[in-house]
Every structure is written in C-alpha cells, then in structure tokens.
Motif scaffolding. Structure first.
Motif, PDB file in Angstrom:
ATOM      1  N   SER A 124       0.856  -1.189   0.000  1.00 30.64           N
ATOM      2  CA  SER A 124       0.000   0.000   0.000  1.00 30.64           C
ATOM      3  C   SER A 124       0.892   1.239   0.000  1.00 30.64           C
ATOM      4  O   SER A 124       1.660   1.436   0.934  1.00 30.64           O
ATOM      5  CB  SER A 124      -0.901  -0.032   1.235  1.00 30.64           C
ATOM      6  OG  SER A 124      -1.816   1.037   1.174  1.00 30.64           O
ATOM      7  N   PRO A 125       0.812   2.066  -1.057  1.00 26.25           N
ATOM      8  CA  PRO A 125       1.798   3.144  -1.225  1.00 26.25           C
ATOM      9  C   PRO A 125       1.488   4.375  -0.375  1.00 26.25           C
ATOM     10  O   PRO A 125       0.429   4.481   0.226  1.00 26.25           O
ATOM     11  CB  PRO A 125       1.688   3.485  -2.704  1.00 26.25           C
ATOM     12  CG  PRO A 125       0.266   3.194  -3.026  1.00 26.25           C
ATOM     13  CD  PRO A 125      -0.155   2.049  -2.159  1.00 26.25           C
ATOM     14  N   VAL A 126       2.427   5.290  -0.393  1.00 24.96           N
ATOM     15  CA  VAL A 126       2.261   6.566   0.303  1.00 24.96           C
ATOM     16  C   VAL A 126       1.091   7.330  -0.318  1.00 24.96           C
ATOM     17  O   VAL A 126       0.944   7.373  -1.530  1.00 24.96           O
ATOM     18  CB  VAL A 126       3.558   7.399   0.190  1.00 24.96           C
ATOM     19  CG1 VAL A 126       3.334   8.821   0.650  1.00 24.96           C
ATOM     20  CG2 VAL A 126       4.658   6.737   0.978  1.00 24.96           C
ATOM     21  N   SER A 127       0.255   7.890   0.535  1.00 26.90           N
ATOM     22  CA  SER A 127      -0.907   8.634   0.044  1.00 26.90           C
ATOM     23  C   SER A 127      -0.651  10.132   0.157  1.00 26.90           C
ATOM     24  O   SER A 127      -0.059  10.593   1.138  1.00 26.90           O
ATOM     25  CB  SER A 127      -2.132   8.272   0.880  1.00 26.90           C
ATOM     26  OG  SER A 127      -3.096   9.300   0.776  1.00 26.90           O
ATOM     27  N   PHE A 128      -1.104  10.842  -0.852  1.00 27.76           N
ATOM     28  CA  PHE A 128      -0.935  12.303  -0.830  1.00 27.76           C
ATOM     29  C   PHE A 128      -2.254  13.014  -0.594  1.00 27.76           C
ATOM     30  O   PHE A 128      -2.401  14.173  -0.886  1.00 27.76           O
ATOM     31  CB  PHE A 128      -0.282  12.771  -2.131  1.00 27.76           C
ATOM     32  CG  PHE A 128       1.142  12.302  -2.253  1.00 27.76           C
ATOM     33  CD1 PHE A 128       2.157  13.021  -1.665  1.00 27.76           C
ATOM     34  CD2 PHE A 128       1.450  11.129  -2.916  1.00 27.76           C
ATOM     35  CE1 PHE A 128       3.470  12.583  -1.748  1.00 27.76           C
ATOM     36  CE2 PHE A 128       2.753  10.682  -3.005  1.00 27.76           C
ATOM     37  CZ  PHE A 128       3.768  11.414  -2.415  1.00 27.76           C
ATOM     38  N   GLN A 129      -3.216  12.261  -0.058  1.00 21.68           N
ATOM     39  CA  GLN A 129      -4.531  12.877   0.196  1.00 21.68           C
ATOM     40  C   GLN A 129      -4.440  13.935   1.288  1.00 21.68           C
ATOM     41  O   GLN A 129      -5.082  14.962   1.225  1.00 21.68           O
ATOM     42  CB  GLN A 129      -5.539  11.807   0.626  1.00 21.68           C
ATOM     43  CG  GLN A 129      -5.985  10.914  -0.507  1.00 21.68           C
ATOM     44  CD  GLN A 129      -6.877   9.806   0.008  1.00 21.68           C
ATOM     45  OE1 GLN A 129      -7.551   9.949   1.018  1.00 21.68           O
ATOM     46  NE2 GLN A 129      -6.900   8.687  -0.713  1.00 21.68           N
ATOM     47  N   ASP A 130      -3.637  13.648   2.317  1.00 23.94           N
ATOM     48  CA  ASP A 130      -3.641  14.509   3.493  1.00 23.94           C
ATOM     49  C   ASP A 130      -2.573  15.589   3.450  1.00 23.94           C
ATOM     50  O   ASP A 130      -2.767  16.676   3.962  1.00 23.94           O
ATOM     51  CB  ASP A 130      -3.446  13.663   4.758  1.00 23.94           C
ATOM     52  CG  ASP A 130      -4.622  12.724   4.980  1.00 23.94           C
ATOM     53  OD1 ASP A 130      -5.619  12.884   4.246  1.00 23.94           O
ATOM     54  OD2 ASP A 130      -4.541  11.859   5.859  1.00 23.94           O
ATOM     55  N   SER A 131      -1.428  15.279   2.854  1.00 27.87           N
ATOM     56  CA  SER A 131      -0.374  16.280   2.867  1.00 27.87           C
ATOM     57  C   SER A 131       0.484  16.125   1.633  1.00 27.87           C
ATOM     58  O   SER A 131       0.543  15.068   1.020  1.00 27.87           O
ATOM     59  CB  SER A 131       0.480  16.129   4.129  1.00 27.87           C
ATOM     60  OG  SER A 131       1.365  15.042   3.970  1.00 27.87           O
ATOM     61  N   ASN A 132       1.151  17.210   1.293  1.00 27.72           N
ATOM     62  CA  ASN A 132       2.022  17.203   0.129  1.00 27.72           C
ATOM     63  C   ASN A 132       3.210  16.286   0.322  1.00 27.72           C
ATOM     64  O   ASN A 132       3.776  15.776  -0.629  1.00 27.72           O
ATOM     65  CB  ASN A 132       2.537  18.614  -0.147  1.00 27.72           C
ATOM     66  CG  ASN A 132       1.591  19.363  -1.058  1.00 27.72           C
ATOM     67  OD1 ASN A 132       0.711  18.755  -1.658  1.00 27.72           O
ATOM     68  ND2 ASN A 132       1.775  20.660  -1.160  1.00 27.72           N
ATOM     69  N   SER A 133       3.612  16.108   1.581  1.00 25.93           N
ATOM     70  CA  SER A 133       4.784  15.283   1.790  1.00 25.93           C
ATOM     71  C   SER A 133       4.419  13.806   1.854  1.00 25.93           C
ATOM     72  O   SER A 133       5.290  12.957   1.846  1.00 25.93           O
ATOM     73  CB  SER A 133       5.511  15.715   3.064  1.00 25.93           C
ATOM     74  OG  SER A 133       4.629  15.619   4.150  1.00 25.93           O
ATOM     75  N   GLY A 134       3.130  13.503   1.895  1.00 26.45           N
ATOM     76  CA  GLY A 134       2.680  12.111   1.819  1.00 26.45           C
ATOM     77  C   GLY A 134       2.612  11.422   3.174  1.00 26.45           C
ATOM     78  O   GLY A 134       3.332  11.771   4.102  1.00 26.45           O
ATOM     79  N   SER A 135       1.692  10.464   3.274  1.00 26.93           N
ATOM     80  CA  SER A 135       1.564   9.693   4.510  1.00 26.93           C
ATOM     81  C   SER A 135       1.616   8.216   4.141  1.00 26.93           C
ATOM     82  O   SER A 135       0.978   7.787   3.181  1.00 26.93           O
ATOM     83  CB  SER A 135       0.217   9.964   5.177  1.00 26.93           C
ATOM     84  OG  SER A 135      -0.128  11.323   5.049  1.00 26.93           O
ATOM     85  N   PRO A 136       2.368   7.420   4.910  1.00 21.15           N
ATOM     86  CA  PRO A 136       2.404   5.984   4.621  1.00 21.15           C
ATOM     87  C   PRO A 136       1.045   5.333   4.923  1.00 21.15           C
ATOM     88  O   PRO A 136       0.272   5.850   5.738  1.00 21.15           O
ATOM     89  CB  PRO A 136       3.492   5.459   5.550  1.00 21.15           C
ATOM     90  CG  PRO A 136       3.933   6.574   6.401  1.00 21.15           C
ATOM     91  CD  PRO A 136       3.232   7.820   5.992  1.00 21.15           C
ATOM     92  N   THR A 137       0.772   4.247   4.239  1.00 25.28           N
ATOM     93  CA  THR A 137      -0.518   3.568   4.427  1.00 25.28           C
ATOM     94  C   THR A 137      -0.275   2.075   4.605  1.00 25.28           C
ATOM     95  O   THR A 137       0.814   1.577   4.327  1.00 25.28           O
ATOM     96  CB  THR A 137      -1.447   3.758   3.214  1.00 25.28           C
ATOM     97  OG1 THR A 137      -0.824   3.152   2.087  1.00 25.28           O
ATOM     98  CG2 THR A 137      -1.693   5.236   2.926  1.00 25.28           C
ATOM     99  N   LEU A 138      -1.295   1.393   5.063  1.00 31.33           N
ATOM    100  CA  LEU A 138      -1.228  -0.063   5.237  1.00 31.33           C
ATOM    101  C   LEU A 138      -2.534  -0.643   4.695  1.00 31.33           C
ATOM    102  O   LEU A 138      -3.601  -0.099   4.942  1.00 31.33           O
ATOM    103  CB  LEU A 138      -1.081  -0.394   6.734  1.00 31.33           C
ATOM    104  CG  LEU A 138      -1.004  -1.872   7.082  1.00 31.33           C
ATOM    105  CD1 LEU A 138       0.414  -2.378   6.885  1.00 31.33           C
ATOM    106  CD2 LEU A 138      -1.450  -2.104   8.525  1.00 31.33           C
ATOM    107  N   ALA A 139      -2.434  -1.721   3.924  1.00 32.92           N
ATOM    108  CA  ALA A 139      -3.650  -2.360   3.399  1.00 32.92           C
ATOM    109  C   ALA A 139      -3.725  -3.776   3.932  1.00 32.92           C
ATOM    110  O   ALA A 139      -2.706  -4.411   4.210  1.00 32.92           O
ATOM    111  CB  ALA A 139      -3.628  -2.365   1.876  1.00 32.92           C
TER     112      ALA A 139
END
Lengths: 311, 794
Positions: free
Chosen positions: B241-256
């Motif tokens: 599960s890749p880094v998401s840029f929904q919340d911030s420009n610098s990205g947040s890690p995710t887990l699926a």
C-alpha cells in the motif's frame, strides 16, 4: 567676468595604445571665428569633449573664460556647444528637448521659444525630434548651443548635413556672432567649409597643433608670391625677369610662373623692358592647399614633433 | 564588416542572394561583436556555476524508524543516517520501489495459482512521511493504488523481475510486471459484495494473468515472458500500500489488509503444501527508502489468509520521497540563468539594428525582409541551441558528480535520456532566443523584449508560490517554463500526481525573524540631508531639468500606469484563484500584495531607461554639458525616479489592499476561517503596505545604479531582473545554510520580508531589517554608479 576665451594647455590623452591628444595647445580669442581643422582622428572631437568636461585628459587642462567647465555655475550660459545633432531622445519634442535644458540653467520657457525662432524651427518645435531630417536636427543643435546666449560657442562639424543654403546661413550666423564679441570655435575636417567663415585657423593632426594662425597669414605663407604671367613673348619676358634677379618658369606656350615677386613688381619690370603681356595674376593659395601642405608635411615628418607647432 | 563577394548568378532566375549567404552575413554580424561572443561564454559558465551551486547545496540525510524513547510521537525516527537510503534497481537499471508483504512458497516447473480476494481495506498514517509513523495514529482509508494479489518472482531480492495479477484500491484488477508494465483487467472494482478471482499461470517462460468475477469464467488480462526464469520460482500472495498524498504534500504511509480465500497452487513439478507458506516482509527495513506503515503480517482465518502490507512495487518516482535528484533535475536554475543572458543577446541582435539605423543597410543588402528575419532566427537559434546544449553537457555530469558526492541519491538515467536532456536544453534555449528576437522585432525596443522574455520565464517561480493547486499547474503548462519538462528524466508515476518535487522546490519557504511593530520605524532625523549637497541652486536646477525630461517623455506615464495596473492585476489574479479550506497558514496581506513581485519588473524598466536611454542615444553628453557636476545629476535623477515610483507604488499598493479586502474573503480567507479582513488600520498591514512602497522605490534606485554602471538598456535590465529573481529561485533549490543566507541577503527576498504579517517569528530576516538590506544594495549600486559616472569619459 574675464574675457570669453577657450584656453587649451598641453592636453595629453591615450585610449589604450592610441594617442588621441599629444600636447594639444591653443587659445580661442573673443571676437573672431576660430576654425579647428584636421583629418579624421586628429583629436578634434576629443579636445572638444575635454573642453566640455565630458572626457578627462591624462594631463593638461582646458579652461573656458578662465574656469574649468565643472566650475561654471550655469555652463550653458557661458558655453554653447553643438556636439552631436543626433544625440536626443527621439520621442521628445524639439521644444521639450530645449525646455529641460533651459530648466537646468534656470532659464525660462520664453528663452526656449526665442531660440526656436532664431534657428527657424518654429513650425516643427512641437514635433517629435526623432522624425527630424539631418538639417533640422542640426538647427535644433544650434538652438541648444544658443539657449544660454553664451559668450563662447563650440561647434563640432556644424556644416554636416546642411544644404548649400544652410551652409551660407551658417557662415553668416557665425560671423555675426563673432561680430558681437563672442569666441567661436568651429571644427571641420573640410578646410573649404571654413574658407569664408573663419578668421583664424588651428590646424591639428595626430593630437597636436600643426599651425595656429590667421587665415590671411596662412594663405600668404603658403602662396609665397606666385604670379602667373601670360605673354606673346615668353622668352623676352623670361630674360627681363632674369635681369631683375628672378626666375620665370615657362609653363606652356605663352604662360610663365614667377615666384618671389609681387604682381605689382612684375608689371613694372615688364613695362621697363617693354615686353608685351596680356595678363598678370597674383596666385593665391586656397586654405585647402595650405591644409594639404600642412597635413602632408605632418605625414612626412612624423618624428619631428612640434616642429611647426606654433604659428 | 560582412564579406560581399558577388554570388554566382543563377541562370534564368532573377539575381538575388541565396538564403545561405544571408545566414552567413548574419552569423558574421553576430560573431564580430566581441561582447556578444563573451556573452555566450558567460551564459555557459553561469549555467554550470548555478548548477554547481544547486548541487552543492543539496545534502541528503534524515531519520527513519520509531522515535527515540521519551520523545513525542511526531519526533524524527531514531535511525539516523547521512547519505541516501538504499534504492533498489529494477531489471532495466531504473530506480524502483519494491516493498511489500509476501506470503510465499517455492514452486518448481509450470504452475497455476488461484485465489479469491474477498476484502481489501486500509489505514492511512496521520503523521507525515518524514516523521516516524506509528500504527496507532492512523485513520481508515484505502490508497487508490493499494495492491493485493498473486505475484511470481525468481527471487525475493528487491528489484528483481516479477509478474503479478492484483486487485487495487480503486483502479480495478491489473496485470503488472517488471515495475513499469501495467494493463487493466475486467471493468469495475472489487467490492466486498462482489469479490474478484485472480489466477496466474506459468508455462515455461510465459506468465499469464487471469481475472474472474465468479471463479469459473476466466478472462486473460495479460501475458509476458520473463526470459531466463529459473525452474524454481517463488510464488504467493502479496499486499502492499503506497504513500498517500490525500492529506499532505509530503505524503503519509498507508497499510492495506486483504483477505484471500480459495487459495490453490497446482504445480506440475511438485505441489506446494498448505503448510509450506512462509510470510516475508520485503524491503520494509529502515534501510529502504520507501516509507512504510509497519512491516506487514499475515494470519489464517479458517481457510482464508489475511495479509497486511505496506509499500509499493512501482517505478521509484516516490513522489519526492527520494528527493528528485536526477542528472537533469538540478539543471533548470542554471538554464534559467543562462537563458537570461541569452535573452539579452537575442534581443540586442535585432534591436541594435533599429537603434542606429543599421537595419536600413541590412535591408539594402537583402531587400527580402522575410529572408533577413528568417536568417536572423536561424543564426540566433543555432547559436542558442549550441550554447544551451554545451552548457547542459557540461552541467549535467558536474551536477551528478557533486550530488552523489554529497550523499544524494541520483536517479539513474540512460545515455539516451541524458542525450535528450542535452538536446532538449539546447532546444529550450533556442526556442526562447527565437521567440525573444521576434518580440524584439515587433517592439523594436530592447527594454520591452528583455523584460517580457525574463518575466515570462521567471513568472511561475515568482508568483507560483502565491497560487494554489490547479492555478500553479496551469501556470507551468502555459508559460515557457513548460519547456523545462524536457528535463524530466523520471518515469511518470502511475499514481498520476503532479510532480510534487517541482512544486516543493518552487514554493519559497515562509519568511522568518523577530516581530517588529511599527514603533521600530525610526523617525528620520531632521537636517541630516542638508549637508549632502552644498550648492543647493545647482541641485534645484538639476532636479527641475530631470523632472522636465521625465514628464516630456510619453513612456514615463505609460510605465508608471503599467506598474500600477500590472501590480493590481496580478494581485487580483492571485486573489481570484486562491481557495482556502483549512484554517490558518495563509497571510492575507502578503497575498494581497503579491502583485508587487511582478509590478517591480516595470519599475526596473522605468528606472533603467532613465539613464541607459541617454547613453543609447548619446544624449548623455548633452546632459553632462548642461549639468557638469555628475553626482548632482545622478542624485537629481534618483530623486525624480524615486518620487515617481513612490507615487505609482502608493496607488499600486492601495489597489492591492482594496483587491485583497474585496476578493480574498470569497476565496476562503474570511473570518469564518479565522482570517481578519485586510485593513490598513491593522498595524502590521500598514507596515507591509508602507514597506511595499519603499520596496518599489529602493528597487528603482538599485536599477538606476546598475544602469549607471552598465549603461546598456538590455544588459542592465537583464542584470537587475537576474539579481532579483534568481536568488529566490536558487533558495528554493538549496538547503541551509546557503538558503538562509540567500533569503537574508538577496535584494528581493530580504526586501519582501516587509510584506509578511503572520508568522513573523519564522522570517529569515525581520521586515525592517530586510528593507535595510535592500537599501544597502540600492545605496551600494548608486555609489558605484556615481563613482564610475564621475571617473569615466562620457
């Protein structure tokens, strides 16, 4: 206030390896038009720029009415200069070009209108100066020079781009200004232009003065009393002249050239010897001849610096 | 100047010079002006120099992993490193991300693996990627490109070849192999009520993926052959599960987390037993560059396997996670600097012809004017191309070398890619030069052409920081800065994000410093200026004359009106595009005054031409014969220019603030979001407004000084705009302490610090101190200008 003069004293200036001024020294006196002639690159414009405080000399100084240009309180009221007729911002009108300069000398707009009338630019004064012909720009330049009604006038190549009518107007204008007691320096690389305008001539070459004398003096010095004699008996005439101690050279069939005697004396000698003649003409050199002679000498004796420096 | 041997007369055709001859003549014209040839050299050297500066200013280093004990949850991790973390290299030599959880077993020979995915859910870290993530601070959410499926690979080493059939968060079922190949499966997404069936078969070297909605009707969605596949390979179930840029420009890690049902492996060489499953976390250590949310896990739930994973199997674009250093990414700034020189040269190539009437001689030599223009375009284009290409060819290896030496990760680029960068750089420079020359032909005036040329390039960098979202994107697409996309060497991420690294580099850091209330404004001591100029009469006359000069030029009025109009227009454009959703973080006053950034360009032109135009026409000699005291002349010019710019600045700033007050509230900067209306009654807003007006005046004085030194219009404008715009762009590309110094000492960022009204504590330089820095620049330039004006022959 001291007399209206320009005194240039031993100016030296180099641009890199080129010697522009090499001991330039002369004085412009009031009440006469001083011609400033020399071939291109002789240092005329550089000298004028030094006089106007635009260029700094390496050595020597130039004074206007006894003061350096920077110390003149209202320089344009002392010195009027025509340096480069094309040197204006093309989108400004002629009148406004004069107006800002008037303001820099604490003069009013009425003086501007007066000089516009003086040079005959009245109808074009409110047009953009960028659209002016060369002749009109030259007139505007003269208006600039006359703006402060100065006692000293410096004209760099004022005849450039003028039609014959304009040249005649210019000569009369310069003469009349000199007649009012102003000191006028007119540069030109064509001696002929100065023939009838200048009273005095400073001939320069390679950054120094070759001759500094009145027109009269220069011409007579160069002509050396040449008399042209036309006679049906050239051999008799030659003999008569020889008896009087002069040589006559036969130029063609019946024309002789006599040197060393005034025309008057030639007539007397011929009369005494009863030699008939149809014409005796005193041959006067033109200023052009003098100039060519001087600058030719300059080319031949480059090493003999200052040989003829003072006239 | 040009050789004009008689061209051979073509029989039966009218005599006219061939195009080749015209081109040759134009080339001779260019190369025989020594200053222009030196200019080319300067452009190349500047390009390499600024590339060096940018490269040298980038240092890699950071911390990952869990925060050290006793520190807050948002602290950097305890595993600190210098240099860059490990970046796997894919089968084609490209950088890849290869991090996932893999439930696998070894299978020999041909095989078919089948599984049903009955659910796929995820969580997103609520701490940013550069801070150690923790599985406790998360919110539910599934990344669009979260993947769960069947994967076959010869080796579990990172970067090895693979093929996979996978369900995704929102992109349907995909067939993917070797990181860069991707094709879609059946239409529609997997949901809990309609699970998907996936199958991957191996037959020799051939691998094929199938998709099914019911486990009976299979559709082939892709096939490939991985050459040299060994007999025994590793196959299994993977989740990432890749880094998401929904919340911030610098990205947040995710887990699926995915539930796999009906898992079966049919192997012809030797069947895998169900107890042979082995869970393995691939590339999840702190040594790997890709940010992950935990290392993943699996457990059995009845017959089903529940697998969690974090990371990505994709090209290593990383959306800025890796930095974005490529051999070419450090080049744009150097290219912009070189471009400014080239813009000046291209402008002069045509405008000098008009200035002194040389164009008439050119046209008598070649009556066909189209040909002349075409020849000029060919010559300047070719010169610019060679210069740009040479500069890039020198700068790229230099930059790459320094970046690597500083511990930065540099994305590998093939020879062809580097060649494209070099040729592309040449093309960008060439097209710019031709465009600017065309502008010069239209305007016949170097000031306009140079300014337009430079501003259009600097524009996105200068005002881009004020715009948000799509406005920035459009700015980059529509302005010539789009040409710089040729320097992109990274493959496009399938995530389809705007290249964030570009935006990050472009956004200037918010200004810093001590808060300073208007009381810091020291009153001018009376009587100090009195001794400045002794002969007051001369001064007044010089002032009067310069004033007459300025007011009798039509350009003066237009430029001042242009300053006001452009300033207000840009502010309006920024105010119209801004959309704020969250509270705080914006500075309404600074946003309102954004137009100053561009309006100053007109001020520069105005101030420069007041003196350079006199040199251009030779009128300076007339001026100096009228006002022989040269310092008095310069002071008179400066006073007039300053007065007029002050007036224009007052109108411009008033307009900007009015725009801000009227338009910003509808963009979200309203009391509802905690923003007060822009009001001049507010102390810090008043300071920003006064500061902006003073800023413009000081910029005018700086420009006047520079133009007095340089004397040529085009070169002066190029120099001043370069001095203004390059440092802030450079500051975005380098790290501290160089960045900090640039923002404190360069005229534009320091001077504009006076516009900030919020977050004053984080300004690099205090508002009034910033104006002081700019004033020092202006005074220094006027002093040098005055000294040279005095010493030089006119």
């Amino acid at each position: 206030m001291s007399d209206a003069t320009i005194e240039v004293t031993s100016l030296y200036k180099r641009f890199g390896s080129t010697v522009a001024l090499d001991g330039m020294t002369f004085t412009v006196m009031p009440g006469r038009v001083t011609g400033f002639v020399g071939p291109n690159g002789a240092g005329k414009s550089t000298t004028i720029r030094v006089i106007l405080g635009l260029d700094a000399p390496d050595e020597g100084r130039a004074l206007v009415s006894g003061l350096s240009y920077q110390h003149l309180r209202h320089p344009l009221r002392h010195v009027g200069a025509l340096i480069d007729a094309a040197a204006l911002q093309p989108s400004r009108s002629a009148r406004n070009h004069l107006l800002w300069m008037a303001h820099s000398q604490d003069l009013t707009a009425s003086r501007v209108d007066a000089v516009i009338e003086l040079v005959g630019l009245g109808s074009a004064a409110r047009r953009k100066a960028g659209g002016f012909s060369l002749g009109m720009r030259q007139r505007l330049g003269i208006a600039v020079a006359m703006l402060g009604d100065p006692q000293v006038l410096i004209m760099d190549e004022p005849f450039n781009g003028m039609d014959p009518e304009g040249i005649i107007w210019m000569r009369r204008f310069l003469r009349s200004l000199a007649g009012e007691g102003r000191a006028i320096l007119v540069s030109s690389h064509l001696m002929g232009e100065l023939q009838d305008a200048a009273d005095h001539v400073v001939v320069v070459g390679r950054g120094r003065v070759l001759a500094d004398a009145s027109v009269e003096e220069l011409v007579s010095r160069a002509s050396g009393d040449q008399v042209l004699l036309r006679t049906p008996a050239p051999a008799d005439a030659a003999m008569a002249l020889q008896r009087a101690g002069t040589a006559g050279t036969i130029i063609d069939g019946n024309t002789l050239s006599v040197s060393g005697l005034a025309a008057q004396r030639v007539v007397e000698i011929l009369g005494e010897a009863r030699v008939p003649f149809s014409e005796v003409t005193a041959q006067r050199a033109t200023l052009e001849d003098v100039y060519l002679q001087l600058t030719l000498g300059e080319a031949e004796f480059q090493a003999g610096a200052g040989r003829e420096a003072r006239g | 100047m040009t050789t004009t041997s008689a061209p051979p007369r073509p029989t039966g055709k009218p005599e006219r010079p061939g195009f080749k001859a015209v081109v040759r003549a134009e080339w001779t014209k260019f190369r025989t002006v020594r200053g222009w040839v030196v200019g080319l050299l300067v452009a190349t050297v500047l390009c390499a120099m600024f590339t060096f500066l940018v490269a040298n200013g980038s240092h890699e280093g950071g911390c990952t992993g869990p925060p050290p004990p006793g520190s807050g949850p948002n602290s950097p991790g305890s595993n600190c490193y210098t240099g860059h973390p490990f970046v796997p290299t894919g089968p084609d030599g490209e950088a890849v991300a290869d991090s996932y959880y893999f439930l696998n077993q070894a299978v020999t020979g041909n095989a078919t693996i089948t599984a049903q995915i009955s659910s796929l859910t995820g969580v997103i870290s609520t701490t940013p990627a550069n801070v150690a993530s923790s599985q406790t601070s998360t919110r539910p959410g599934l990344a669009a490109w979260a993947k769960a499926g069947i994967l076959l690979t010869p080796s579990t080493n990172q970067g090895s070849a693979y093929a996979a059939v996978t369900a995704t968060g929102s992109q349907g079922v995909r067939w993917q192999y070797d990181y860069t190949h991707d094709s879609p499966g059946l239409p529609g997404s997997m949901t809990d009520t309609s699970p998907r069936w996936l199958r991957l078969t191996r037959n020799g070297d051939a691998l094929t993926g199938y998709d099914s909605t019911n486990g009976t009707i299979w559709t082939q969605i892709g096939t490939t052959s991985l050459a040299g596949l060994p007999a025994t390979v590793t196959v299994g179930l993977f989740v990432t599960s890749p880094v998401s840029f929904q919340d911030s420009n610098s990205g947040s890690p995710t887990l699926a987390t995915a539930t796999f049902d009906h898992v079966s492996i049919e192997s012809h060489g030797g069947a895998g037993a169900s107890d042979a499953w082995r869970g393995q976390s691939i590339g999840n250590g702190s040594a790997s560059f890709y940010p992950t949310l935990g290392s993943g896990s699996y457990h059995r739930s009845g017959n089903a396997y529940v697998v969690s994973g974090s990371g990505d199997i994709a090209p290593g674009v990383g959306e800025g996670l890796l930095g974005a250093d490529t051999a070419a990414s450090i080049l744009p700034l150097g290219l912009i600097v070189g471009l400014i020189v080239m813009i000046v040269l291209a402008t002069m190539f045509i405008t000098t012809e008009y200035r002194r009437g040389l164009i008439r001689i050119t046209f008598t030599a070649t009556p066909n004017r189209g040909r002349v223009l075409a020849a000029k375009a060919v010559v300047i284009g070719a010169i610019a191309f060679v210069t740009g290409a040479v500069a890039a060819a020198a700068a790229v290896p230099l930059g790459e070398h320094i970046l690597t030496a500083n511990g930065n990760y540099v994305f590998p680029a093939g020879t062809l890619t580097e060649l494209r960068v070099i040729v592309g750089s040449g093309a960008v420079v060439a097209l710019t030069a031709v465009a600017v020359m065309a502008l010069g032909t239209i305007l016949r005036n170097s000031a306009g052409a140079v300014t337009a040329g430079i501003v259009v390039f600097a524009l996105p960098y200068v005002i881009g920081s004020f715009l948000s979202g799509s406005a920035v994107e459009w700015l980059y697409r529509l302005t010539p800065a789009a040409g710089f996309s040729v320097l992109q060497t990274l493959p496009h991420s399938h995530a389809g994000e705007l290249p964030v690294h570009l935006r990050e580099r472009v956004l200037p850091a918010r200004p810093v410093g001590r808060p300073c209330r208007p009381r810091c404004l020291r009153r001018a001591r009376p009587g100090r200026g009195r001794h400045l100029v002794a002969p007051q009469g001369r001064m007044i006359e010089a002032l009067h004359a310069e004033w007459t000069k300025l007011r009798t030029l039509a350009g003066t009025g237009w430029l001042l009106i242009g300053t006001v109009a452009l300033t207000v227009a840009v502010s309006a454009a920024v105010a119209a595009t801004i959309h704020v959703t969250a509270d705080g973080g914006q500075d309404p006053t600074k946003l309102s005054l954004a137009g100053i950034d561009l309006g100053q360009a007109v001020v520069v032109v105005f101030a420069v031409i007041t003196i350079s135009d006199e040199y251009g026409s030779g009128m300076i000699r007339v001026t100096l014969s009228a006002v022989p005291r040269r310092l008095i002349l310069l002071v008179a010019k400066a006073a007039n220019v300053a007065g007029l710019v002050l007036l224009a600045g007052l109108f411009g700033v008033a307009g900007c603030l009015a725009i801000g007050r009227l338009m910003l509230p509808s963009g979200g900067l309203n009391p509802a979001h905690g923003y007060a209306l822009v009001s001049i009654g507010d102390g810090s807003t008043l300071r920003a407004a006064v500061g902006s007006v003073i800023y413009l005046v000081l910029i005018a004085l700086l420009s006047l000084g520079v133009a007095t030194v340089i004397r040529d219009t085009a070169v002066s404008i190029g120099a001043v705009l370069g001095l203004l715009f390059i440092p802030p762009i450079l500051a975005q590309a380098v790290s501290d302490p160089l960045r900090q110094h640039l923002l404190q000492l360069a005229p534009m960022p320091a001077g504009l610090a006076s516009q900030a009204t919020t977050n004053l504590g984080s300004l690099p330089i205090a508002p009034w101190a910033g104006l002081g820095v700019l004033a020092a620049w202006a005074i220094a330039s006027l002093l040098i200008g005055g000294l040279l004006l005095r010493r030089r022959d006119a």
